[in-house]
Design an enzyme around this catalytic site. Structure first.
Site, mmCIF file in Angstrom:
data_model
loop_
_atom_site.group_PDB
_atom_site.id
_atom_site.type_symbol
_atom_site.label_atom_id
_atom_site.label_comp_id
_atom_site.label_asym_id
_atom_site.label_seq_id
_atom_site.Cartn_x
_atom_site.Cartn_y
_atom_site.Cartn_z
ATOM 1 N N SER A 35 -22.377 -25.026 11.129
ATOM 2 C CA SER A 35 -21.381 -25.413 12.119
ATOM 3 C C SER A 35 -21.785 -26.770 12.506
ATOM 4 C CB SER A 35 -20.582 -24.866 12.727
ATOM 5 O OG SER A 35 -21.370 -24.449 13.657
ATOM 6 N N HIS A 244 -18.063 -25.105 20.267
ATOM 7 C CA HIS A 244 -18.548 -25.701 19.562
ATOM 8 C C HIS A 244 -19.090 -27.115 20.440
ATOM 9 C CE1 HIS A 244 -18.797 -23.074 16.728
ATOM 10 N NE2 HIS A 244 -19.338 -23.218 15.530
#
Length: 264
Positions: A35, A244
């Site tokens: 990711s 993230h």
């Protein structure tokens, strides 16, 4: 190992000096990984990518836009383990690729489980410590072999490519007043990232790959510093974007480090 052309180059100096100079050809670029390579958290996701959450603001897409490679394969996918990258992504890399970037390893340590155990509201030190104990065990006992296998497979698939392997940033700020989690949990979580990055850098060097360090670029921009300075999402919606890099993290944290290793 990677420096396969050295013997050929040193054996034919006259040919090299006599050859006319040519402008560098556009790269044939493949972007692999999890990711953090896909750009999860940066927004503007490609519809065809589905749950891979590939972003137009990811460092691979930003590098492509800035450098105009002749070919571009964007195979990175959210949730990918090193084994997934080796099985599903590496075989797609063209044999004549000249540049490959790779971010992988965090999911093998169950980063997501550790984040949930350590950073969500109402969790406990005991739960956090148990999760981090397991992540540290995987780092010691399992990940070295997994990274080595992945790197060997990539080397064999694209033997002439320059391979740039990235590390991961510290996800959490270190301010004393940081509300994300108590200081001792944040310190241990960031120490796990340090261990992961050191392993990735060591294994990359053994394979002859280049390592792109990102912790320094992200310093001072971990989750909890406020919207103006955060390059890492705290807990947010959708939940899969939590912890993230933001679009700024991809553009100002990852991209300069990757570009330096790719072009330097």
């Amino acid at each position: 190992m990677r420096p396969k052309l050295l013997a050929v180059l040193t054996a034919a100096p006259l040919l090299l000096t006599a050859a006319p100079a040519h402008a560098a050809e556009p790269a044939r670029y493949a972007a692999l990984g999890d990711s953090f390579a896909a750009g999860t958290g940066a927004g503007q996701y490609e519809a065809a990518g589905g749950s891979c959450h590939r972003s137009a603001r990811s460092y691979p897409e930003l590098w492509r836009a800035a450098n105009g490679p002749a070919d571009f394969l964007f195979a990175a996918c959210s949730g990918a383990l090193t084994a997934d990258v080796q099985r599903d992504q590496v075989p797609r890399v063209p044999a004549d690729a000249t540049l490959v970037t790779l971010t992988a390893g965090g999911n093998d340590l169950a980063f997501t489980d550790a984040a949930v155990a350590c950073l969500q509201p109402l969790t406990t030190d005991a739960r956090c410590d148990s999760a981090l104990d397991e992540s540290e065990r995987r780092l010691r006992e399992e990940l070295p072999g997994r990274l080595a296998a992945l790197y060997r497979a990539l080397d064999a698939q694209a033997p002439a490519a320059r391979v740039v392997v990235t590390g991961y940033p510290h996800l959490l700020g270190d301010d004393a007043s940081c509300p994300v989690a108590p200081a001792h949990r944040r310190a241990r979580f960031n120490a796990l990232t340090d261990g992961l990055d050191e392993l990735i850098g060591t294994q990359a060097a053994k394979q002859g790959f280049r390592y792109a360090e990102v912790r320094e670029a992200f310093a001072g921009h971990g989750a909890c510093r406020g919207a103006a300075n955060e390059w890492i999402h705290p807990i947010t919606l959708p939940l899969w974007e939590s912890y993230h890099p933001t679009a700024d993290g991809q553009a100002r944290g990852y991209l300069p480090s990757v570009s330096g290793a790719a072009l330097g």
